[in-house]
Design an enzyme around this catalytic site. Structure first.
Site, PDB file in Angstrom:
ATOM      1  CG  HIS A  97       0.945  -2.989  -2.568  1.00 47.59           C
ATOM      2  ND1 HIS A  97       2.094  -2.118  -2.173  1.00 47.59           N
ATOM      3  CD2 HIS A  97       0.214  -2.981  -1.962  1.00 47.59           C
ATOM      4  CE1 HIS A  97       1.839  -1.686  -1.180  1.00 47.59           C
ATOM      5  NE2 HIS A  97       0.714  -1.958  -0.950  1.00 47.59           N
ATOM      6  CD  GLU A 169      -2.906   0.539  -1.849  1.00 48.52           C
ATOM      7  OE1 GLU A 169      -3.609   0.402  -0.875  1.00 48.52           O
ATOM      8  OE2 GLU A 169      -1.885  -0.257  -2.222  1.00 48.52           O
TER       9      GLU A 169
HETATM   10  P1  PGA Z   1      -1.150   1.822   4.757  1.00 48.23           P
HETATM   11  O1  PGA Z   1      -1.012   0.685   3.478  1.00 48.23           O
HETATM   12  O2  PGA Z   1      -2.606   1.741   5.063  1.00 48.23           O
HETATM   13  O3  PGA Z   1      -0.296   1.272   5.815  1.00 48.23           O
HETATM   14  O4  PGA Z   1      -0.847   2.996   4.120  1.00 48.23           O
HETATM   15  C1  PGA Z   1      -1.938   0.431   2.502  1.00 48.23           C
HETATM   16  C2  PGA Z   1      -0.920  -0.501   1.321  1.00 48.23           C
HETATM   17  O5  PGA Z   1       0.151  -0.599   1.183  1.00 48.23           O
HETATM   18  O6  PGA Z   1      -1.930  -1.163   0.803  1.00 48.23           O
END
Ligand code: PGA
Length: 262
Positions: A97, A169
């Site tokens: 992450h 992401e």
């Molecule tokens: P968010 O976080 O939906 O608050 O943008 C997503 C993540 O960090 O996996």
């Protein structure tokens, strides 16, 4: 023939909720989210809540994921938890992450070792990759995606690639980011195509068609449907909107509706 890919909705609770609060929240979600064969809901609570929730959870309804762990199986590593200690509580593990990469300086080597450790212990790794705002503005999105994929999958064999989930992401779209802005569907579609192209190069065409790719970054109940309709996107990794029952249940319902339409 490639079998249809499942949809995954993952709730990343990050460093929120005590074990008691997690348990109450799970109870609330249990009453509203019915089990589905096509849509897998995965909850990633803080590590202190994993063991109690694993006793409370209906595993047909929800699965659990670890947000983090250390890649060695045991030993003198003060403050760490190994994936072998988590085995039995969780079925999935979030790895790489961006908050781990950039706040805790997790290296590509750590990430590759964590992917290997999860596989060794029978957990499904959810490998997060995504470019920073600067990489995007410098035209380095594809290079960043390629290098994070190649490094993260360094230890993964051809036999094991089908056990991996990739979460795209973009760092600039994650809500905890100061200037977060939602990603455009066209950017996400392009990123999943890049990911599949690279998987195809590394592991072959079938692997690239079978691998599940999720999107994460500022997803809420209004935008979930649009993201889930992007070609090649198989689910969502949800942070802040997963902390409140109404939006999170709405996202799961949307996923079920879209899955039934397909
Ligand atoms: P968010 O976080 O939906 O608050 O943008 C997503 C993540 O960090 O996996």
């Amino acid at each position: 023939m490639i079998s249809p890919r499942k949809t995954y909705i993952i709730a990343n609770w990050k460093m929120n909720f005590t074990p008691g609060e997690s348990s109450l929240y799970l109870n609330r979600l249990s009453k509203r989210i019915t089990p589905s064969r096509n849509v897998q809901v995965i909850l990633a609570p803080s590590i202190v809540s994993l063991q109690p929730l694993s006793l409370q959870i209906n595993r047909r309804q929800f699965k659990l994921a670890a947000q983090n762990f250390y890649w060695r199986d045991y030993g003198a590593f003060t403050g760490e938890t190994s994936v072998s200690q988590l085995r039995g509580f969780v079925d999935y593990a979030i790895i790489g992450h961006s908050e781990r990469r950039y706040i805790f300086n997790e290296s590509e080597e750590d990430i590759a070792q964590k992917v290997a450790a999860a596989l060794r212990n029978g957990l499904t790794p959810i490998l997060c990759i995504g470019e920073t705002a600067m990489e995007r503005s410098d035209g380095e999105t594809a290079a960043s995606i390629y290098s994070q994929l190649a490094n993260g999958l360094h230890e993964v064999s051809k036999e094991d690639i089908s056990k991996i989930i990739i979460a795209y992401e973009p760092v600039w779209a994650i809500s905890s980011n100061k200037d977060a802005r939602p990603a455009k569907p066209a950017d996400i579609e392009e990123a999943q195509a890049l990911i599949r192209k690279h998987i195809s190069k590394l592991y072959g065409k079938t692997a690239s068609e079978e691998i599940s790719i999720l999107y994460g970054g500022s997803v809420n109940s209004d935008t979930a449907g649009g993201y889930l309709s992007i070609r090649g996107i198989d689910g969502l990794l949800v942070g802040s909107a997963s902390l409140i029952a109404d939006p999170f249940c709405a996202i799961v319902e949307t996923a079920k509706g879209i899955k039934n339409e397909r």
